[in-house]
Design a protein around this motif. Structure first.
Motif, PDB file in Angstrom:
ATOM      1  N   GLU A   1      -4.223  10.547  -6.703  1.00 32.85           N
ATOM      2  CA  GLU A   1      -4.741  11.757  -7.356  1.00 32.85           C
ATOM      3  C   GLU A   1      -3.685  12.845  -7.515  1.00 32.85           C
ATOM      4  OE1 GLU A   1      -8.618  13.421  -6.298  1.00 32.85           O
ATOM      5  OE2 GLU A   1      -8.989  11.600  -5.125  1.00 32.85           O
ATOM      6  N   ASN A   2      -2.776  12.943  -6.536  1.00 31.82           N
ATOM      7  CA  ASN A   2      -1.810  14.042  -6.569  1.00 31.82           C
ATOM      8  C   ASN A   2      -0.519  13.677  -7.289  1.00 31.82           C
ATOM      9  OD1 ASN A   2      -0.803  12.285  -4.694  1.00 31.82           O
ATOM     10  ND2 ASN A   2      -0.583  13.781  -3.044  1.00 31.82           N
ATOM     11  N   SER A   3      -0.459  12.494  -7.901  1.00 38.69           N
ATOM     12  CA  SER A   3       0.713  12.110  -8.686  1.00 38.69           C
ATOM     13  C   SER A   3       0.625  12.711 -10.082  1.00 38.69           C
ATOM     14  CB  SER A   3       0.804  10.585  -8.788  1.00 38.69           C
ATOM     15  OG  SER A   3      -0.278  10.069  -9.558  1.00 38.69           O
ATOM     16  N   GLU A   4       1.744  12.752 -10.799  1.00 37.33           N
ATOM     17  CA  GLU A   4       1.728  13.277 -12.163  1.00 37.33           C
ATOM     18  C   GLU A   4       0.772  12.469 -13.047  1.00 37.33           C
ATOM     19  OE1 GLU A   4       2.942  15.837 -13.635  1.00 37.33           O
ATOM     20  OE2 GLU A   4       4.359  16.654 -12.187  1.00 37.33           O
TER      21      GLU A   4
ATOM     22  N   THR B   1      -1.659   1.317  -6.939  1.00 38.26           N
ATOM     23  CA  THR B   1      -2.711   2.291  -7.215  1.00 38.26           C
ATOM     24  C   THR B   1      -2.139   3.658  -7.596  1.00 38.26           C
ATOM     25  OG1 THR B   1      -4.075   1.151  -5.577  1.00 38.26           O
ATOM     26  CG2 THR B   1      -4.802   3.332  -6.259  1.00 38.26           C
ATOM     27  N   ILE B   2      -2.793   4.317  -8.548  1.00 36.88           N
ATOM     28  CA  ILE B   2      -2.409   5.672  -8.986  1.00 36.88           C
ATOM     29  C   ILE B   2      -3.095   6.688  -8.075  1.00 36.88           C
ATOM     30  CG2 ILE B   2      -2.478   7.338 -10.887  1.00 36.88           C
ATOM     31  CD1 ILE B   2      -2.663   4.895 -12.788  1.00 36.88           C
TER      32      ILE B   2
ATOM     33  N   THR C   1      -4.655   0.678 -11.531  1.00 36.58           N
ATOM     34  CA  THR C   1      -3.259   0.608 -11.094  1.00 36.58           C
ATOM     35  C   THR C   1      -2.316   0.952 -12.239  1.00 36.58           C
ATOM     36  OG1 THR C   1      -3.090  -1.717 -11.681  1.00 36.58           O
ATOM     37  CG2 THR C   1      -3.831  -1.208  -9.444  1.00 36.58           C
ATOM     38  N   TYR C   2      -1.074   1.261 -11.874  1.00 42.54           N
ATOM     39  CA  TYR C   2      -0.049   1.461 -12.904  1.00 42.54           C
ATOM     40  C   TYR C   2       0.119   0.180 -13.723  1.00 42.54           C
ATOM     41  CZ  TYR C   2       1.505   5.935 -10.944  1.00 42.54           C
ATOM     42  OH  TYR C   2       1.570   7.231 -10.517  1.00 42.54           O
ATOM     43  N   GLY C   3       0.037  -0.959 -13.048  1.00 41.33           N
ATOM     44  CA  GLY C   3       0.190  -2.223 -13.751  1.00 41.33           C
ATOM     45  C   GLY C   3      -0.827  -2.391 -14.869  1.00 41.33           C
ATOM     46  N   SER C   4      -2.053  -1.954 -14.622  1.00 37.32           N
ATOM     47  CA  SER C   4      -3.105  -2.117 -15.625  1.00 37.32           C
ATOM     48  C   SER C   4      -2.981  -1.111 -16.769  1.00 37.32           C
ATOM     49  CB  SER C   4      -4.481  -1.976 -14.977  1.00 37.32           C
ATOM     50  OG  SER C   4      -4.689  -0.645 -14.533  1.00 37.32           O
TER      51      SER C   4
ATOM     52  N   HIS D   1       0.868  -1.184   0.000  1.00 39.31           N
ATOM     53  CA  HIS D   1       0.000   0.000   0.000  1.00 39.31           C
ATOM     54  C   HIS D   1       0.896   1.223   0.000  1.00 39.31           C
ATOM     55  CE1 HIS D   1      -2.859   3.082   1.292  1.00 39.31           C
ATOM     56  NE2 HIS D   1      -3.817   2.255   0.901  1.00 39.31           N
ATOM     57  N   SER D   2       0.560   2.193  -0.829  1.00 37.08           N
ATOM     58  CA  SER D   2       1.457   3.334  -1.057  1.00 37.08           C
ATOM     59  C   SER D   2       1.732   4.151   0.195  1.00 37.08           C
ATOM     60  CB  SER D   2       0.881   4.246  -2.150  1.00 37.08           C
ATOM     61  OG  SER D   2      -0.382   4.761  -1.747  1.00 37.08           O
TER      62      SER D   2
END
Length: 876
Positions: A667-670, A664-665, A687-690, A524-525
């Motif tokens: 909201e505040n990430s690029e 999981t991506i 997710t980034y993976g998907s 978990h991030s």
């Protein structure tokens, strides 16, 4: 016919199985004919020799190179071409790989070439095992609800995979919720031997697996070869190119003793990982032997082989012996196949343990292992059970306002991963423990997110048959699906109120999973304390609800009458576990039948037609690959780097999760800001993976982990400083700034840069950011190859790291010698401060073969492969 081919032909022998004549190359005869000392060859080297002999005879390898290839198997510096018989893919790496193949079909169409001639040349199984998330977990219908969400999220990706199955020969796609790729191959899909017809004769060959996931060596437990590789390299293999094995150094690992009462195979492999990480086995292949090997069931061997990348090896092979034959029988392999395999290995003299004298040898005593877990940030941080609590007892005691959570509270407890759920005794231990716990009235606190995600349906079937699935579910470990789930960063999010409680009180809480990786933020991030444990200990810590406990002394709860309960009160005995295991085996419950499984939702997907894939320009999941270019021509020299800037200055053990997250991506990430700008609801970020087949998302996700430490700035997270303006900005923004100014970029790091997953986007992302070279003290082996395959040059400090040299990252860098780069040529680096050369040092280019040099000169293996393919088509 050449002398070499005549001698190989003379080595051919036959075995007869049910009136069928089957041929094989007798390696005893090969060794005599070519003056090789059979007794000095390890099991691993013998298997490679069989591959080289057969592919030379089948004309895939030049017979002129045969003698040199044999020398390289024993002690050589040059690459050995190995042709895999099977390709193993998982969806997160496999789908982008197929996007590259589909993009190549587009180029074929534009060039007026036959798109059908661009095809997959090796039997390939892609298992959709990484994307299903744990949205529902304590609901009685958790699994079907998660399955429904998965289909809605990933429908577009699954349509594409359906199209690929229709348009690429030899590609099989296993639907989501079937299980985990490695476990399915171990239990069901591997046949150990392959039949291949050449010149009218049927030949027997041991299977060789190459997988797009670093845990592919799990298949080594069957006594066959298998390596993990980056998805970039696997694309080349699909097109018929060989896997180039460089100097196969073999280390013998002698296992002694037998596991003690209360010790699980997970305890063994976690302790072994700590031990091997402290030795010099990185990048080498391990071969297990000794009395301890005989004391291990095949499933135990599989658990150990599976964690090969965690202890730094490229392979971890076990001998083919009676335990292997028993496992093949227990899992329902065809009796004729088992008879054939048994006879083949005995005729070749490779049945049972090798008597090789290893140049390097280590000893590991299984009987010395005690129960333990690993963490909180890497798999080699092994901790005895009585020391787990110490980091939390040293902290100032903090708790939430309602006293629900405190420092060290367990908020995620997941039984997951092929590493451990593929081991029946591990799972039976967890089930028996859960049964005893429920009978005593123990419960799991409500705040713990519990889940059970086995690697195949067989596990759930046998647990249910012996009434152990119910007690696990009563403790909250309900079936959430069959796949990688939490272990691969697809564990879903935590309850929003729980997250709010954690953040408002600045609590350092924990996760514990029966997985193979625990890098910060992977599970978990927002959680930094992540632990690996056996399935049974996952259940125990879930019941306690905290890592702040000494399980050897403290009580874990109270029974219904208030009496204290200790770990020993609920831990099953080895005899209980063994008896139940025998019962399940005798009932034939380890047998898997994938053909009878129902996947109506998968069959309902509408697959597009056409010889080329109909890309949707508005898609946020699928875009044509930017790494496969038209009008490719080989660049005959590389350019030196002039006035390059350091994008990141990093320390040791930068994992591929740090470089390219899979979870999981936010909201505040690029990437999140990008998706929001296009109208995507945060609930649908996935997710980034998907989203690995959308380079616009993935480049923004590169180095977006909130846990990375860039020494150009004081705080952790995806921040850097852009020079010469000395402005702090996100790493993606800085890369854009440098690209606008045509500034070449480098990354500087410490030891073990790129350790962890075989994640190809950890090389693709930096490529799109404009990174041309990475200078580090050492590299993860697969990641080093991925960098080369993307056209990024891996450079190694020779004497001192960046700290001792005095680099602070604000300098400009000239890297001289790339223009005339050769496999062993020296590279000179000039450090420029304020326009003046302040220092200089030598680095080594980690280019291991002449072929890798060609990849660099072609800007990567994909361009090299498609150019060669098109050139051949035009000649034809």
């Amino acid at each position: 016919m050449s002398t070499v081919l005549k001698k190989i032909k003379e080595s051919i022998e036959k075995i007869i199985i049910k009136n069928q004549e089957l041929n094989f190359f007798n390696i005893h005869k090969i060794c005599r004919a070519f003056h090789l000392d059979y007794s000095l060859l390890s099991y691993y080297q013998k298997m490679i020799l069989i591959s080289v002999v057969s592919n030379t005879y089948f004309r895939k390898i030049s017979d002129n190179d045969f003698i040199q290839n044999c020398k390289n198997i024993i002690d050589g510096e040059r690459e050995i071409p190995v042709f895999p018989t099977n390709i193993l893919l998982e969806d997160n790496a496999g789908l982008p790989l197929l996007v590259e193949m589909a993009t190549m079909k587009d180029i074929y169409a534009k060039e007026g070439l036959d798109t059908h001639s661009l095809n997959i040349s090796i039997q390939t199984n892609l298992t959709i095992d990484h994307t299903m998330q744990v949205d529902f977990y304590k609901h009685k219908h958790s699994m079907p609800l998660n399955e429904k969400n998965d289909l809605e999220r990933n429908y577009e990706r699954y349509k594409f995979l359906g199209w690929c199955k229709e348009n690429f020969q030899l590609l099989n796609v296993l639907p989501p919720n079937t299980g985990i790729s490695h476990q399915l191959h171990l239990e069901h899909l591997s046949n150990v031997l392959l039949k291949q017809t050449f010149d009218g004769k049927v030949f027997l060959l041991p299977e060789i697996y190459i997988g797009s996931d670093s845990h592919t060596p799990m298949i080594n437990s069957l006594g066959i070869l298998g390596w993990g590789a980056g998805g970039i390299e696997v694309t080349s293999l699909l097109l018929g190119n060989p896997f180039n094995l460089i100097k196969p150094s073999v280390v013998g690992i002698e296992l002694t003793g037998i596991k003690k009462e209360g010790v699980t195979t997970t305890d063994i492999v976690l302790k072994l990982t700590e031990f091997l990480r402290s030795t010099n086995i990185s990048g080498k292949s391990l071969e297990f032997f000794g009395e301890g090997v005989f004391n291990l069931d095949l499933e135990d061997r599989a658990t150990i082989a599976n964690m090969c990348p965690e202890y730094g090896a490229t392979g971890a092979i076990f001998p083919f012996d009676e335990k292997t034959v028993k496992y093949l029988s227990d899992t329902g392999r065809d009796l004729e196949l088992i008879e054939t395999i048994n006879l083949y290995f005995k005729k070749q003299g490779i049945f049972g343990q090798s008597t090789s004298c290893y140049k390097e040898q280590l000893v590991f005593d299984i009987s010395a292992v005690r129960p333990s877990i690993s963490g909180p940030k890497s798999p080699d941080q092994n901790i005895p059970l009585d020391e787990v609590c110490l980091p939390f007892r040293d902290k100032i005691k903090k708790g939430s306002s309602n006293n629900k959570l405190k420092e060290g509270s367990v908020v995620i407890a997941a039984i997951t991963s092929c590493t451990n759920t593929g081991n029946p005794k591990n799972m039976l231990t967890a089930g028996l423990l859960a049964q005893k716990a429920v009978n005593l009235g123990l419960q799991v606190p409500e705040y713990v997110k519990t889940s059970l995600a086995p690697g195949s349906r067989t596990i759930a079937s046998y647990l249910e048959s012996v009434n152990l699935l119910t007690p696990l579910e009563q403790l909250g470990f309900k079936l959430v699906g069959f796949g990688c789930s939490t272990c691969a960063g697809s564990g879903g999010d935590l309850d929003s109120e729980l997250l709010k409680e954690i953040n408002e009180n600045s609590l350092e809480v924990a996760t514990i999973i029966s997985g193979n990786r625990n890098f910060s933020g992977r599970t978990h991030s927002q959680i930094m304390y992540n632990y690996l444990a056996s399935p049974a200990l996952v259940v125990v810590y879930a019941i306690v609800g905290s890592m702040d406990i000494n399980l050897l002394e403290d009580h874990i709860g109270n029974d219904l009458t208030g009496n204290k309960i200790y770990l020993k009160d609920i831990w099953p005995t080895n005899e209980e576990i063994e008896n139940l295991h025998t019962l399940i085996r005798e009932k034939g419950l380890f047998k898997t039948n994938l053909d009878k499984q129902d996947f109506k939702f998968w069959d309902s997907i509408k697959i597009p037609s056409g010889k080329c894939y109909p890309w949707n320009p508005d898609s946020l999941y699928l875009k044509p690959s930017p790494f496969v270019k038209e009008n490719i021509c080989e660049t005959h020299s590389l350019k030196d780097i002039s006035k390059g800037r350091c994008l990141l200055l990093m320390g040791d053990k930068v994992s591929t999760d740090d470089i390219s997250p899979g979870g999981t991506i936010s909201e505040n990430s690029e990437a999140g800001i990008y998706l929001l700008s296009l109208g995507v609801n945060p609930q649908n970020f996935n997710t980034y993976g998907s989203r690995r087949a959308n380079h616009e998302v993935m480049v923004r996700g590169t180095f977006s982990s909130r846990n990375i430490h860039n020494f150009l700035v004081s705080e952790e997270g995806p921040i850097t400083i852009a020079f010469p303006v000395n402005k702090k900005m996100s790493i993606y923004e800085a890369a854009e700034f440098y690209q606008k100014n045509d500034t070449p970029l480098i990354i500087i790091a410490g030891k073990d840069y790129g350790t962890g997953s075989s994640r190809d986007w950890a090389a693709k992302g930096p490529k799109l950011l404009g990174v041309r070279a990475i200078i580090a003290e050492s590299f993860g082996d697969i990641h080093r190859a991925n960098l080369v395959n993307m056209g990024i040059i891996p450079l190694q400090f020779i004497d001192n790291g960046w700290g001792k040299i005095g680099i602070d990252g604000s300098e400009e860098f000239n890297i001289i010698g790339l223009h005339d780069l050769d496999v062993k040529s020296p590279i000179h680096v000039e450090v420029i401060k304020n326009g003046i050369t302040a220092d200089s040092f030598e680095v080594k280019a980690l280019i291991k073969s002449s072929l890798e040099l060609k990849y660099l000169k072609s800007e990567g293996i994909l361009n090299f492969s498609i150019k060669n393919k098109i050139d051949k088509e035009r000649v034809c």
